[in-house]
Design a protein around this motif. Structure first.
Motif: not given
Length: 380
Positions: A198-201, A207-217
């Motif tokens: 899973y290439h999350v980034g 990356p555009n979901t709230l959970g994805g944004q929080n995790f990447l930050a």
């Protein structure tokens, strides 16, 4: 390995001691009552006898001896002999009638125990030696003084992982990864390994979901902590952030083609996951037998990891139904995680860095509070 080891400290003697409980109160040393547990839980485990290490030959085990120096007020737990120790002065004497325990001389593969290096670190100024799972950098951090201990320590052997607050590293579940990432055994000629990730980034959606944004930050913030201890370390953040879904170990090209067809035909279901905390895995040895490749990983919480294991298990069943045996099931590999950085574990202060990371991003908050990361479709 059934013998728990504890780290004691005596402020009166200025001494650290690695011993079993309640050994310290029975020893013929000065000020035994001044020794208190430095960590309440065991820092490592060893075997009570060499015969209990059934996976190893005699030349692959070492004995852990305990000595005392009255002139130095020093309990030293070491693999060195008494004659060797006294050749450097100190007038040490034996404290125990038999070795404290036995452990591996090299980080052997073991399905039952995650192994950790026991490192001997000297302080010339304090006339003290610390044997523990902590490397030189982390021992120095305990004292907040780099000058007290020598710049180098020596790994005297490998015991089983402890359970103390500062015991966050261990060999990978598939060490020594001889076949490749999370593939423990070397592949036969003509076979190779593959994976699905899973290439999350760099996914179009995650990356555009709230959970994805929080995790990447949070991964970026944690990476800055990692780099603050060593600017040469390059943490994974942004487009590099990923979660490995499956590692396929040692297959022919035809078998990999069958696996790929199963994946192409699979109806992928999004999986909502959350993360627990940062820990370290020791991945594989160097060509000379030393070990330096330590991965700082953020692991999924137990509920999310079990969910992913159930999901990958259904795909593994479909692959076997298509005629390809699963050589290394995902449940026997590392739990699901995202790798934050790879560091040289011999010199990098891994425990100090982990402490700061887990304080900055508390467990279960990596994707936000009550928010999860949705994993969509891996690449293969």
């Amino acid at each position: 390995m059934d013998q728990a080891l504890y780290l004691y400290h005596s402020g009166l003697n200025g001494d650290f001691a690695l011993l079993s409980q309640p050994t310290i109160s029975t020893l013929n040393i000065t000020n035994p009552e001044s020794y208190a547990l430095f960590q309440e839980d065991p820092v490592a485990f060893v075997a009570r006898s060499a015969s209990l290490l059934a996976q190893s030959d005699d030349d692959q085990t070492v004995a852990l001896n305990v000595f005392w120096s009255e002139s130095r007020k020093d309990v030293q737990t070491t693999t060195r002999s008494l004659d060797d120790l006294n050749s450097h002065s100190g007038d040490y004497v034996e404290l125990l009638d038999a070795p404290l325990g036995y452990f591996f001389s090299s980080p052997m593969y073991s399905e039952d125990d995650r192994l950790v290096p026991l490192t001997l670190v000297y302080s010339d100024s304090d006339k003290d030696a610390i044997t523990s799972p902590f490397n030189v950098a982390d021992v120095a951090a305990l004292f907040n003084d780099d000058s007290v201990f020598r710049d180098t320590g020596s790994v005297i052997g490998w015991g089983a992982k402890g359970s103390c607050d500062l015991c966050n590293l261990a060999t990978s579940e598939t060490f020594p990864s001889a076949g490749g990432a999370d593939c423990p055994e070397k592949c036969d000629e003509g076979k190779k390994c593959a994976n699905a990730i899973y290439h999350v980034g760099k996914d179009d959606e995650m990356p555009n979901t709230l959970g994805g944004q929080n995790f990447l930050a949070n991964m970026k913030l944690a990476g800055e902590v990692v780099s603050s201890f060593d600017s040469s370390v390059e943490p994974e953040f942004g487009t590099k952030v990923h979660v490995s879904f499956e590692y396929w170990c040692c297959y022919t090209d035809d078998e990999l083609s069958t696996i790929k067809k199963v994946l192409d035909d699979w109806e992928w279901e999004p999986q909502d996951v959350s993360y627990d905390r940062a820990e370290v895995r020791i991945d594989n040895p160097n060509s000379d037998g030393t070990v330096s490749h330590y991965s700082i990983c953020i692991f999924l919480d137990e509920e999310s990891n079990n969910k992913m294991l159930d999901y990958v298990g259904s795909i593994e069943a479909a692959i076997e139904a298509a005629g390809v045996k699963i050589n290394s099931p995902r449940k026997k590999q590392e739990p699901y995680h995202s790798t934050l950085a790879v560091v040289d574990g011999r010199t990098y202060p891994v425990e100090e860095a982990l402490k700061k990371i887990n304080e900055m991003v508390p467990p279960s908050t990596w994707t936000g509070v009550d928010t999860k990361l949705t994993l969509t479709v891996p690449d293969w």
